[in-house]
Write a protein that holds these residues in place. Sequence first.
Motif, PDB file in Angstrom:
ATOM      1  N   GLU A   6      -5.882  57.849   6.404  1.00 26.42           N
ATOM      2  CA  GLU A   6      -5.136  56.745   7.009  1.00 26.42           C
ATOM      3  C   GLU A   6      -3.666  57.133   7.196  1.00 26.42           C
ATOM      4  OE1 GLU A   6      -5.686  53.415   4.458  1.00 26.42           O
ATOM      5  OE2 GLU A   6      -7.609  52.814   5.361  1.00 26.42           O
ATOM      6  N   SER A   7      -3.101  57.821   6.193  1.00 28.49           N
ATOM      7  CA  SER A   7      -1.700  58.256   6.301  1.00 28.49           C
ATOM      8  C   SER A   7      -1.543  59.303   7.403  1.00 28.49           C
ATOM      9  CB  SER A   7      -1.230  58.829   4.964  1.00 28.49           C
ATOM     10  OG  SER A   7      -1.212  57.842   3.966  1.00 28.49           O
ATOM     11  N   ILE A   8      -2.527  60.177   7.535  1.00 29.09           N
ATOM     12  CA  ILE A   8      -2.496  61.155   8.621  1.00 29.09           C
ATOM     13  C   ILE A   8      -2.507  60.456   9.968  1.00 29.09           C
ATOM     14  CG2 ILE A   8      -3.883  62.928   9.790  1.00 29.09           C
ATOM     15  CD1 ILE A   8      -4.668  63.982   7.009  1.00 29.09           C
ATOM     16  N   HIS A   9      -3.389  59.462  10.116  1.00 27.43           N
ATOM     17  CA  HIS A   9      -3.479  58.731  11.388  1.00 27.43           C
ATOM     18  C   HIS A   9      -2.215  57.907  11.671  1.00 27.43           C
ATOM     19  CE1 HIS A   9      -7.438  60.147  11.833  1.00 27.43           C
ATOM     20  NE2 HIS A   9      -8.117  59.143  11.316  1.00 27.43           N
ATOM     21  N   ASN A  10      -1.516  57.515  10.636  1.00 26.10           N
ATOM     22  CA  ASN A  10      -0.296  56.720  10.831  1.00 26.10           C
ATOM     23  C   ASN A  10       0.941  57.583  11.049  1.00 26.10           C
ATOM     24  OD1 ASN A  10      -1.538  54.184  10.617  1.00 26.10           O
ATOM     25  ND2 ASN A  10      -1.417  54.212   8.369  1.00 26.10           N
ATOM     26  N   VAL A  92      -0.073  70.135  16.794  1.00 30.56           N
ATOM     27  CA  VAL A  92      -0.362  71.351  16.036  1.00 30.56           C
ATOM     28  C   VAL A  92      -1.766  71.819  16.371  1.00 30.56           C
ATOM     29  CG1 VAL A  92       1.161  70.692  14.137  1.00 30.56           C
ATOM     30  CG2 VAL A  92      -1.294  70.201  13.971  1.00 30.56           C
ATOM     31  N   GLY A  93      -1.972  73.126  16.282  1.00 28.65           N
ATOM     32  CA  GLY A  93      -3.300  73.711  16.392  1.00 28.65           C
ATOM     33  C   GLY A  93      -3.798  74.062  15.011  1.00 28.65           C
ATOM     34  N   VAL A  94      -5.070  73.767  14.747  1.00 35.77           N
ATOM     35  CA  VAL A  94      -5.682  74.040  13.450  1.00 35.77           C
ATOM     36  C   VAL A  94      -6.823  75.028  13.646  1.00 35.77           C
ATOM     37  CG1 VAL A  94      -6.812  73.037  11.426  1.00 35.77           C
ATOM     38  CG2 VAL A  94      -5.120  71.694  12.704  1.00 35.77           C
ATOM     39  N   GLY A  95      -6.844  76.081  12.845  1.00 37.72           N
ATOM     40  CA  GLY A  95      -7.938  77.043  12.865  1.00 37.72           C
ATOM     41  C   GLY A  95      -8.559  77.134  11.489  1.00 37.72           C
ATOM     42  N   VAL A  96      -9.885  77.023  11.436  1.00 36.95           N
ATOM     43  CA  VAL A  96     -10.616  77.101  10.172  1.00 36.95           C
ATOM     44  C   VAL A  96     -11.757  78.083  10.337  1.00 36.95           C
ATOM     45  CG1 VAL A  96     -11.820  75.818   8.365  1.00 36.95           C
ATOM     46  CG2 VAL A  96     -10.158  74.634   9.828  1.00 36.95           C
ATOM     47  N   ASN A 110     -17.825  84.819  -0.511  1.00 39.24           N
ATOM     48  CA  ASN A 110     -17.704  83.459  -0.009  1.00 39.24           C
ATOM     49  C   ASN A 110     -16.214  83.098  -0.018  1.00 39.24           C
ATOM     50  OD1 ASN A 110     -20.467  83.585  -0.178  1.00 39.24           O
ATOM     51  ND2 ASN A 110     -20.708  81.574  -1.143  1.00 39.24           N
ATOM     52  N   ARG A 111     -15.724  82.662   1.108  1.00 37.28           N
ATOM     53  CA  ARG A 111     -14.284  82.406   1.217  1.00 37.28           C
ATOM     54  C   ARG A 111     -14.014  81.512   2.416  1.00 37.28           C
ATOM     55  NH1 ARG A 111     -12.143  88.421   2.674  1.00 37.28           N
ATOM     56  NH2 ARG A 111     -10.415  87.566   1.487  1.00 37.28           N
ATOM     57  N   CYS A 112     -12.805  80.992   2.500  1.00 38.44           N
ATOM     58  CA  CYS A 112     -12.409  80.215   3.672  1.00 38.44           C
ATOM     59  C   CYS A 112     -10.923  80.411   3.913  1.00 38.44           C
ATOM     60  CB  CYS A 112     -12.732  78.733   3.488  1.00 38.44           C
ATOM     61  SG  CYS A 112     -11.730  77.919   2.229  1.00 38.44           S
ATOM     62  N   PHE A 113     -10.533  80.240   5.173  1.00 44.07           N
ATOM     63  CA  PHE A 113      -9.132  80.376   5.573  1.00 44.07           C
ATOM     64  C   PHE A 113      -8.775  79.227   6.507  1.00 44.07           C
ATOM     65  CE2 PHE A 113     -10.627  84.684   4.748  1.00 44.07           C
ATOM     66  CZ  PHE A 113      -9.669  85.139   3.849  1.00 44.07           C
ATOM     67  N   VAL A 114      -7.554  78.735   6.358  1.00 41.48           N
ATOM     68  CA  VAL A 114      -7.036  77.668   7.221  1.00 41.48           C
ATOM     69  C   VAL A 114      -5.674  78.090   7.741  1.00 41.48           C
ATOM     70  CG1 VAL A 114      -6.378  75.237   7.390  1.00 41.48           C
ATOM     71  CG2 VAL A 114      -8.243  75.915   5.852  1.00 41.48           C
ATOM     72  N   SER A 115      -5.458  77.897   9.030  1.00 43.75           N
ATOM     73  CA  SER A 115      -4.160  78.185   9.641  1.00 43.75           C
ATOM     74  C   SER A 115      -3.768  76.995  10.505  1.00 43.75           C
ATOM     75  CB  SER A 115      -4.244  79.459  10.483  1.00 43.75           C
ATOM     76  OG  SER A 115      -2.989  79.763  11.071  1.00 43.75           O
ATOM     77  N   ILE A 116      -2.518  76.612  10.429  1.00 41.08           N
ATOM     78  CA  ILE A 116      -1.992  75.530  11.273  1.00 41.08           C
ATOM     79  C   ILE A 116      -0.680  75.997  11.872  1.00 41.08           C
ATOM     80  CG2 ILE A 116      -1.183  73.144  11.363  1.00 41.08           C
ATOM     81  CD1 ILE A 116      -3.031  72.424   9.155  1.00 41.08           C
ATOM     82  N   VAL A 117      -0.527  75.807  13.171  1.00 42.37           N
ATOM     83  CA  VAL A 117       0.689  76.250  13.851  1.00 42.37           C
ATOM     84  C   VAL A 117       1.165  75.153  14.794  1.00 42.37           C
ATOM     85  CG1 VAL A 117      -0.595  77.409  15.702  1.00 42.37           C
ATOM     86  CG2 VAL A 117       1.739  78.140  15.169  1.00 42.37           C
ATOM     87  N   GLY A 118       2.471  74.951  14.804  1.00 39.50           N
ATOM     88  CA  GLY A 118       3.084  73.974  15.701  1.00 39.50           C
ATOM     89  C   GLY A 118       4.534  74.329  15.913  1.00 39.50           C
ATOM     90  N   ALA A 119       5.272  73.463  16.565  1.00 42.05           N
ATOM     91  CA  ALA A 119       6.673  73.747  16.887  1.00 42.05           C
ATOM     92  C   ALA A 119       7.486  74.064  15.640  1.00 42.05           C
ATOM     93  CB  ALA A 119       7.278  72.569  17.635  1.00 42.05           C
ATOM     94  N   LEU A 120       7.230  73.344  14.552  1.00 37.94           N
ATOM     95  CA  LEU A 120       7.987  73.558  13.315  1.00 37.94           C
ATOM     96  C   LEU A 120       7.061  73.815  12.131  1.00 37.94           C
ATOM     97  CD1 LEU A 120      10.611  70.684  13.745  1.00 37.94           C
ATOM     98  CD2 LEU A 120      10.944  73.121  14.201  1.00 37.94           C
ATOM     99  N   ALA A 152      -2.274  67.319   6.187  1.00 35.14           N
ATOM    100  CA  ALA A 152      -1.302  66.409   5.575  1.00 35.14           C
ATOM    101  C   ALA A 152       0.046  67.100   5.395  1.00 35.14           C
ATOM    102  CB  ALA A 152      -1.838  65.919   4.227  1.00 35.14           C
ATOM    103  N   GLU A 153       0.036  68.350   4.924  1.00 36.38           N
ATOM    104  CA  GLU A 153       1.291  69.099   4.758  1.00 36.38           C
ATOM    105  C   GLU A 153       1.997  69.271   6.099  1.00 36.38           C
ATOM    106  OE1 GLU A 153       2.842  73.563   3.420  1.00 36.38           O
ATOM    107  OE2 GLU A 153       0.816  72.911   2.889  1.00 36.38           O
ATOM    108  N   ALA A 154       1.219  69.598   7.129  1.00 37.76           N
ATOM    109  CA  ALA A 154       1.811  69.808   8.455  1.00 37.76           C
ATOM    110  C   ALA A 154       2.435  68.532   8.995  1.00 37.76           C
ATOM    111  CB  ALA A 154       0.746  70.329   9.419  1.00 37.76           C
ATOM    112  N   PHE A 155       1.858  67.384   8.655  1.00 36.46           N
ATOM    113  CA  PHE A 155       2.334  66.105   9.177  1.00 36.46           C
ATOM    114  C   PHE A 155       3.316  65.410   8.241  1.00 36.46           C
ATOM    115  CE2 PHE A 155      -1.552  65.136  12.118  1.00 36.46           C
ATOM    116  CZ  PHE A 155      -1.217  66.249  12.884  1.00 36.46           C
ATOM    117  N   GLY A 156       3.688  66.066   7.143  1.00 31.42           N
ATOM    118  CA  GLY A 156       4.637  65.463   6.213  1.00 31.42           C
ATOM    119  C   GLY A 156       4.068  64.334   5.392  1.00 31.42           C
TER     120      GLY A 156
END
Length: 381
Positions: A6-10, A92-96, A110-120, A152-156
């Motif tokens: 909900e916080s992400i959507h807001n 932002v673009g999200v890659g998983v 077994n592993r996972c990686f997440v990347s997020i990129v945007g203007a800041l 959530a981190e990317a969106f503050g």
Amino acid sequence: MEGLIESIHNSPGKLVIGAAGGGTGAIAALVRVPGASRTLLHAVVPYSKESMRAYLGYEPRSLCSIETAADMARRARDMGMSQFSEQRASLVGVGVTAALTTDRPRRGRNRCFVSIVGALVDINCGIDLHEGSRSRIDEEELVDGLVLNCIAEAFGVTERVELELLPGELVEDYVLGAAYWYKRLIDSRASSFRRDERGRLSDRPVSAGAMLPGSFDPLHRGHIELARVAADILDTEVAFELSVSNVDKPVIDLDELERRLSQFTGVGEVLVTSAPTFVQKARILPERVFVIGADTAPRVVDRNYYGGSEREMLAALEELSRAGCRFLVAGRSQSPGAFKSLGDVDIPLEYRHMFDAIPENRYRVDISSTELRERERGTRP
């Protein structure tokens, strides 16, 4: 989890996401909570090798790596910016990408990686999982939680999903090194990348209004002083531009590029490109002033650098003009007692407005670039 979403959507952030091998539950979780249309613009699941190749435009060496996740994030961002340009500032673009428990033999952990990129935003992280300690469903839930925490981190957003990590497991942050950025450049998957004066690499655009191109082999006090004078004259920041490709020389390899870039720590920002000509530079850097020496200026207007064709030379100048690019030209010593300035360059009349000279009393270095290099290296002429 619902409160976090909900916080992400807001928040004002928008996202485009590409997920493969895991993380699709995060997409489902986002759309299950009302308000998803304010946040999620587009989602892609390139699950097979063939669909990943189609999504990225190339076949990655490893489907599950931080480099592949980062490329997926950049592809998602670029897709979003092309389709939703009005959302550029908040997008932002999200890659998983993940390798989880499966019903067939598989090499690797077994592993996972997440990347997020945007203007800041530039987030790169991952987890190595204890194989055989969880069910596939439990692994998926862990990946989904990591994806939502990164968004959530990317969106503050301050809330987080609690990740049920086993002893020895941890979320690791990754730094994409020069090898990653260099390969994207050489493979023509990027036109440039940036190194700030602290040594951090990214594909964020430079904000400087002027660029000082060079091979910087080595960077010397003449370059630094010229950038300072140009910034004062133009009343804008001046960044350096280094092309790995050169009209007359071999492509700079990775080790050599890293050596040259290391010189700029504490000095200034460098944009690394694969653009050997000014027309190619202008396509990457429109509306910029290029700060050059009087020894370089003739190459801009010399038909010999355009296959001997005056028509090609004039076409290049016209493209530079339409791109809003100009040149600020510094005088250069050619030999003892000889000083060459913009006045010695034969510029077609209709394009002279694109060239301005730095007054000799503002910038003059009375030794040649070769001598400067030799002095900086501690060698004799």
